[in-house]
Scaffold this motif. Structure first.
Motif, PDB file in Angstrom:
ATOM      1  N   LYS A  11       5.782 123.819  -0.671  1.00  0.00           N
ATOM      2  CA  LYS A  11       5.455 123.680  -2.085  1.00  0.00           C
ATOM      3  C   LYS A  11       6.701 123.751  -2.972  1.00  0.00           C
ATOM      4  O   LYS A  11       6.762 123.136  -4.023  1.00  0.00           O
ATOM      5  N   SER A  46       0.401 119.078  -5.447  1.00  0.00           N
ATOM      6  CA  SER A  46      -0.381 118.873  -4.228  1.00  0.00           C
ATOM      7  C   SER A  46      -0.589 117.391  -3.934  1.00  0.00           C
ATOM      8  O   SER A  46      -0.641 116.991  -2.769  1.00  0.00           O
ATOM      9  N   VAL A  47      -0.685 116.586  -4.961  1.00  0.00           N
ATOM     10  CA  VAL A  47      -0.839 115.139  -4.768  1.00  0.00           C
ATOM     11  C   VAL A  47       0.358 114.586  -4.005  1.00  0.00           C
ATOM     12  O   VAL A  47       0.209 113.773  -3.084  1.00  0.00           O
ATOM     13  N   ARG A  94       2.494 116.334  -2.021  1.00  0.00           N
ATOM     14  CA  ARG A  94       2.498 116.864  -0.650  1.00  0.00           C
ATOM     15  C   ARG A  94       1.506 116.130   0.233  1.00  0.00           C
ATOM     16  O   ARG A  94       1.809 115.761   1.369  1.00  0.00           O
ATOM     17  N   ASN A  95       0.305 115.903  -0.285  1.00  0.00           N
ATOM     18  CA  ASN A  95      -0.716 115.215   0.503  1.00  0.00           C
ATOM     19  C   ASN A  95      -0.340 113.765   0.785  1.00  0.00           C
ATOM     20  O   ASN A  95      -0.578 113.259   1.887  1.00  0.00           O
ATOM     21  N   LYS A 122       2.249 113.757   3.583  1.00  0.00           N
ATOM     22  CA  LYS A 122       1.614 114.022   4.880  1.00  0.00           C
ATOM     23  C   LYS A 122       0.869 112.800   5.398  1.00  0.00           C
ATOM     24  O   LYS A 122       0.956 112.467   6.588  1.00  0.00           O
ATOM     25  N   ARG A 123       0.134 112.129   4.523  1.00  0.00           N
ATOM     26  CA  ARG A 123      -0.606 110.929   4.950  1.00  0.00           C
ATOM     27  C   ARG A 123       0.328 109.850   5.470  1.00  0.00           C
ATOM     28  O   ARG A 123       0.054 109.216   6.498  1.00  0.00           O
ATOM     29  N   ARG A 148       1.768 110.915   8.905  1.00  0.00           N
ATOM     30  CA  ARG A 148       0.741 110.788   9.952  1.00  0.00           C
ATOM     31  C   ARG A 148       0.499 109.333  10.336  1.00  0.00           C
ATOM     32  O   ARG A 148       0.345 109.005  11.514  1.00  0.00           O
ATOM     33  N   LYS A 162       5.997 106.969  -1.588  1.00  0.00           N
ATOM     34  CA  LYS A 162       5.403 106.603  -0.291  1.00  0.00           C
ATOM     35  C   LYS A 162       6.291 105.619   0.452  1.00  0.00           C
ATOM     36  O   LYS A 162       6.453 105.727   1.671  1.00  0.00           O
TER      37      LYS A 162
END
Length: 128
Positions: free
Chosen positions: A64, A70-71, A73-74, A77-78, A81, A113
């Protein structure tokens, strides 16, 4: 899907992820495979002891303090992955931990991204 076997499909089952803190600790104490502008990729020193699965496994550490929203970080991660899922069949059977090591610049989510995907693809290529 026609013509694809279960072993060549790009899936991301639970067996392809690190779950326990001990698995993360073993990989973080191991050797560094690659480092980019945003991420460091580490793996356990002893590949046989570190990876009980027959395929590559992924662990993510997105702090963090480096990505406060959080947007963000998520999204990171996406993207990681998805890149791992597409290359998992070509990777050697070892645990890979992606750790965010520098603060994410305030840019648009689509640009972030793209940056993350480019860097992750380069780091996965070095992990081969």
């Amino acid at each position: 899907m026609v013509g694809e076997t279960a072993s060549t499909r790009a899936t991301f089952p639970a067996a392809a992820r690190l779950h326990r803190p001990s698995e993360y600790a073993l990989a973080l104490k191991g050797r560094r495979l690659a480092r980019g502008a945003l991420f460091v990729v580490t793996t356990p020193r002893d590949v046989a002891a570190g990876s009980v699965a027959p395929d590559a496994r992924l662990g993510l550490i997105i702090a963090k303090r480096f990505a406060p929203q959080s947007v963000t970080r998520n999204a990171i991660k996406r993207v990681i992955r998805e890149a791992f899922r597409n290359k998992r069949h070509a990777l050697p059977p070892r645990d890979l931990v992606f750790r965010l090591h520098s603060r994410v610049a305030p840019v648009s989510l689509s640009l972030l991204k793209k940056q993350v995907r480019d860097e992750v693809d380069q780091l996965l290529a070095r992990a081969l």
